[in-house]
Design a protein around this motif. Sequence first.
Motif, PDB file in Angstrom:
ATOM      1  N   ASN A  54       0.835  -1.199   0.000  1.00  0.00           N
ATOM      2  CA  ASN A  54       0.000   0.000   0.000  1.00  0.00           C
ATOM      3  C   ASN A  54       0.870   1.250   0.000  1.00  0.00           C
ATOM      4  OD1 ASN A  54      -2.336  -1.655   0.267  1.00  0.00           O
ATOM      5  ND2 ASN A  54      -2.086  -1.683   2.491  1.00  0.00           N
ATOM      6  N   SER A  55       0.266   2.376  -0.319  1.00  0.00           N
ATOM      7  CA  SER A  55       0.983   3.663  -0.320  1.00  0.00           C
ATOM      8  C   SER A  55       2.295   3.545  -1.082  1.00  0.00           C
ATOM      9  CB  SER A  55       1.233   4.127   1.113  1.00  0.00           C
ATOM     10  OG  SER A  55       0.026   4.260   1.823  1.00  0.00           O
ATOM     11  N   LEU A  56       2.226   2.980  -2.252  1.00  0.00           N
ATOM     12  CA  LEU A  56       3.445   2.724  -3.029  1.00  0.00           C
ATOM     13  C   LEU A  56       4.109   4.019  -3.460  1.00  0.00           C
ATOM     14  CD1 LEU A  56       2.173  -0.334  -5.005  1.00  0.00           C
ATOM     15  CD2 LEU A  56       4.311  -0.276  -3.720  1.00  0.00           C
ATOM     16  N   LYS A  57       5.437   3.963  -3.502  1.00  0.00           N
ATOM     17  CA  LYS A  57       6.259   5.115  -3.870  1.00  0.00           C
ATOM     18  C   LYS A  57       7.108   4.755  -5.088  1.00  0.00           C
ATOM     19  CE  LYS A  57       6.768   6.300   1.050  1.00  0.00           C
ATOM     20  NZ  LYS A  57       7.739   6.543   2.141  1.00  0.00           N
ATOM     21  N   PRO A  58       7.543   5.750  -5.842  1.00  0.00           N
ATOM     22  CA  PRO A  58       8.403   5.441  -6.998  1.00  0.00           C
ATOM     23  C   PRO A  58       9.642   4.640  -6.610  1.00  0.00           C
ATOM     24  CG  PRO A  58       7.610   7.685  -7.143  1.00  0.00           C
ATOM     25  CD  PRO A  58       7.168   7.176  -5.801  1.00  0.00           C
ATOM     26  N   GLU A  59      10.167   4.848  -5.424  1.00  0.00           N
ATOM     27  CA  GLU A  59      11.363   4.113  -5.004  1.00  0.00           C
ATOM     28  C   GLU A  59      11.075   2.643  -4.695  1.00  0.00           C
ATOM     29  OE1 GLU A  59      10.244   7.012  -3.768  1.00  0.00           O
ATOM     30  OE2 GLU A  59      10.514   7.133  -1.575  1.00  0.00           O
ATOM     31  N   ASP A  60       9.813   2.247  -4.710  1.00  0.00           N
ATOM     32  CA  ASP A  60       9.469   0.831  -4.566  1.00  0.00           C
ATOM     33  C   ASP A  60       9.573   0.089  -5.894  1.00  0.00           C
ATOM     34  OD1 ASP A  60       6.867   1.858  -2.339  1.00  0.00           O
ATOM     35  OD2 ASP A  60       8.802   0.974  -1.784  1.00  0.00           O
ATOM     36  N   THR A  61       9.789   0.818  -6.968  1.00  0.00           N
ATOM     37  CA  THR A  61       9.919   0.189  -8.288  1.00  0.00           C
ATOM     38  C   THR A  61      11.088  -0.786  -8.299  1.00  0.00           C
ATOM     39  OG1 THR A  61       8.959   2.072  -9.443  1.00  0.00           O
ATOM     40  CG2 THR A  61      10.382   0.618 -10.720  1.00  0.00           C
ATOM     41  N   ALA A  62      10.808  -2.031  -8.691  1.00  0.00           N
ATOM     42  CA  ALA A  62      11.829  -3.072  -8.694  1.00  0.00           C
ATOM     43  C   ALA A  62      11.224  -4.358  -9.240  1.00  0.00           C
ATOM     44  CB  ALA A  62      12.340  -3.327  -7.273  1.00  0.00           C
ATOM     45  N   VAL A  63      12.084  -5.328  -9.461  1.00  0.00           N
ATOM     46  CA  VAL A  63      11.632  -6.703  -9.679  1.00  0.00           C
ATOM     47  C   VAL A  63      11.530  -7.346  -8.301  1.00  0.00           C
ATOM     48  CG1 VAL A  63      12.192  -8.943 -10.654  1.00  0.00           C
ATOM     49  CG2 VAL A  63      12.679  -6.867 -11.958  1.00  0.00           C
ATOM     50  N   TYR A  64      10.368  -7.888  -8.016  1.00  0.00           N
ATOM     51  CA  TYR A  64      10.124  -8.530  -6.719  1.00  0.00           C
ATOM     52  C   TYR A  64      10.211 -10.043  -6.901  1.00  0.00           C
ATOM     53  CZ  TYR A  64       8.860  -4.144  -4.556  1.00  0.00           C
ATOM     54  OH  TYR A  64       8.901  -2.857  -4.038  1.00  0.00           O
ATOM     55  N   LEU A  65      11.016 -10.662  -6.055  1.00  0.00           N
ATOM     56  CA  LEU A  65      11.261 -12.098  -6.149  1.00  0.00           C
ATOM     57  C   LEU A  65      10.829 -12.786  -4.859  1.00  0.00           C
ATOM     58  CD1 LEU A  65      14.228 -10.576  -7.282  1.00  0.00           C
ATOM     59  CD2 LEU A  65      14.124 -12.761  -8.452  1.00  0.00           C
ATOM     60  N   CYS A  66      10.139 -13.872  -5.052  1.00  0.00           N
ATOM     61  CA  CYS A  66       9.704 -14.692  -3.933  1.00  0.00           C
ATOM     62  C   CYS A  66      10.776 -15.735  -3.637  1.00  0.00           C
ATOM     63  CB  CYS A  66       8.393 -15.355  -4.338  1.00  0.00           C
ATOM     64  SG  CYS A  66       7.859 -16.729  -3.335  1.00  0.00           S
ATOM     65  N   ASN A  67      10.956 -16.069  -2.357  1.00  0.00           N
ATOM     66  CA  ASN A  67      11.815 -17.199  -2.034  1.00  0.00           C
ATOM     67  C   ASN A  67      11.235 -17.962  -0.853  1.00  0.00           C
ATOM     68  OD1 ASN A  67      12.925 -15.235   0.012  1.00  0.00           O
ATOM     69  ND2 ASN A  67      14.255 -16.969   0.413  1.00  0.00           N
ATOM     70  N   ALA A  68      11.602 -19.203  -0.755  1.00  0.00           N
ATOM     71  CA  ALA A  68      11.077 -20.045   0.310  1.00  0.00           C
ATOM     72  C   ALA A  68      12.071 -21.149   0.640  1.00  0.00           C
ATOM     73  CB  ALA A  68       9.742 -20.646  -0.094  1.00  0.00           C
ATOM     74  N   LEU A  69      12.173 -21.444   1.924  1.00  0.00           N
ATOM     75  CA  LEU A  69      12.982 -22.573   2.376  1.00  0.00           C
ATOM     76  C   LEU A  69      12.059 -23.780   2.452  1.00  0.00           C
ATOM     77  CD1 LEU A  69      15.704 -23.594   3.423  1.00  0.00           C
ATOM     78  CD2 LEU A  69      14.946 -22.997   5.733  1.00  0.00           C
ATOM     79  N   ILE A  70      12.306 -24.748   1.583  1.00  0.00           N
ATOM     80  CA  ILE A  70      11.350 -25.837   1.384  1.00  0.00           C
ATOM     81  C   ILE A  70      12.016 -27.189   1.585  1.00  0.00           C
ATOM     82  CG2 ILE A  70       9.810 -26.966  -0.275  1.00  0.00           C
ATOM     83  CD1 ILE A  70       9.345 -24.225  -1.542  1.00  0.00           C
ATOM     84  N   GLN A  71      11.326 -28.032   2.344  1.00  0.00           N
ATOM     85  CA  GLN A  71      11.731 -29.424   2.520  1.00  0.00           C
ATOM     86  C   GLN A  71      10.945 -30.261   1.525  1.00  0.00           C
ATOM     87  OE1 GLN A  71      11.346 -30.786   6.567  1.00  0.00           O
ATOM     88  NE2 GLN A  71      11.330 -32.935   5.984  1.00  0.00           N
ATOM     89  N   THR A  72      11.647 -31.051   0.717  1.00  0.00           N
ATOM     90  CA  THR A  72      10.989 -31.907  -0.266  1.00  0.00           C
ATOM     91  C   THR A  72      11.147 -33.373   0.101  1.00  0.00           C
ATOM     92  OG1 THR A  72      13.002 -31.881  -1.612  1.00  0.00           O
ATOM     93  CG2 THR A  72      11.278 -30.279  -2.173  1.00  0.00           C
ATOM     94  N   TYR A  73      10.175 -34.188  -0.345  1.00  0.00           N
ATOM     95  CA  TYR A  73      10.263 -35.627  -0.084  1.00  0.00           C
ATOM     96  C   TYR A  73      10.900 -36.368  -1.232  1.00  0.00           C
ATOM     97  CZ  TYR A  73       5.790 -35.708  -2.644  1.00  0.00           C
ATOM     98  OH  TYR A  73       4.791 -35.552  -3.571  1.00  0.00           O
ATOM     99  N   TYR A  74      10.990 -35.687  -2.405  1.00  0.00           N
ATOM    100  CA  TYR A  74      11.701 -36.264  -3.527  1.00  0.00           C
ATOM    101  C   TYR A  74      12.258 -35.148  -4.398  1.00  0.00           C
ATOM    102  CZ  TYR A  74      13.012 -39.074  -7.511  1.00  0.00           C
ATOM    103  OH  TYR A  74      13.725 -39.670  -8.511  1.00  0.00           O
ATOM    104  N   PRO A  75      13.551 -34.990  -4.452  1.00  0.00           N
ATOM    105  CA  PRO A  75      14.498 -35.717  -3.610  1.00  0.00           C
ATOM    106  C   PRO A  75      14.378 -35.301  -2.155  1.00  0.00           C
ATOM    107  CG  PRO A  75      15.602 -33.920  -4.743  1.00  0.00           C
ATOM    108  CD  PRO A  75      14.191 -33.961  -5.279  1.00  0.00           C
ATOM    109  N   LEU A  76      14.913 -36.108  -1.258  1.00  0.00           N
ATOM    110  CA  LEU A  76      14.872 -35.782   0.162  1.00  0.00           C
ATOM    111  C   LEU A  76      15.897 -34.686   0.429  1.00  0.00           C
ATOM    112  CD1 LEU A  76      13.468 -36.639   2.762  1.00  0.00           C
ATOM    113  CD2 LEU A  76      15.325 -38.263   3.156  1.00  0.00           C
TER     114      LEU A  76
END
Length: 121
Positions: free
Chosen positions: A83-105
Amino acid sequence: QVQLAESGGGLVQPGGSLRLSCAASGTISRIHAMGWHRQTPGKERELVARITDGGSTNYLDSVKGRFAISRDNAKNTVYLQMNSLKPEDTAVYLCNALIQTYYPLDTRNYWGQGTQVTVSS
């Protein structure tokens, strides 16, 4: 194999709002912390917001009070309400997550491909 798919970026005027989504899919056992980073040309990637699997959050100082991170564990999805976005918020936004998988383990950090957010009149 895990994929993170982001959506919700775009062009918005200063003072406007956007909601980013990032859905994880694949051979997922558990998702630990999830977060949003942003990057602009010539600058280092910076952490915007992070949420743990317990729901604790932390934010970049410049977005506190304007952005809110949340997650839906049933959908393996993290959101960023901006909310209340500003020009300095302009960017590429990337998601990341620490994920445990069962395959591969394995447990490791995964990244989405990024979504462009442009704040301009």
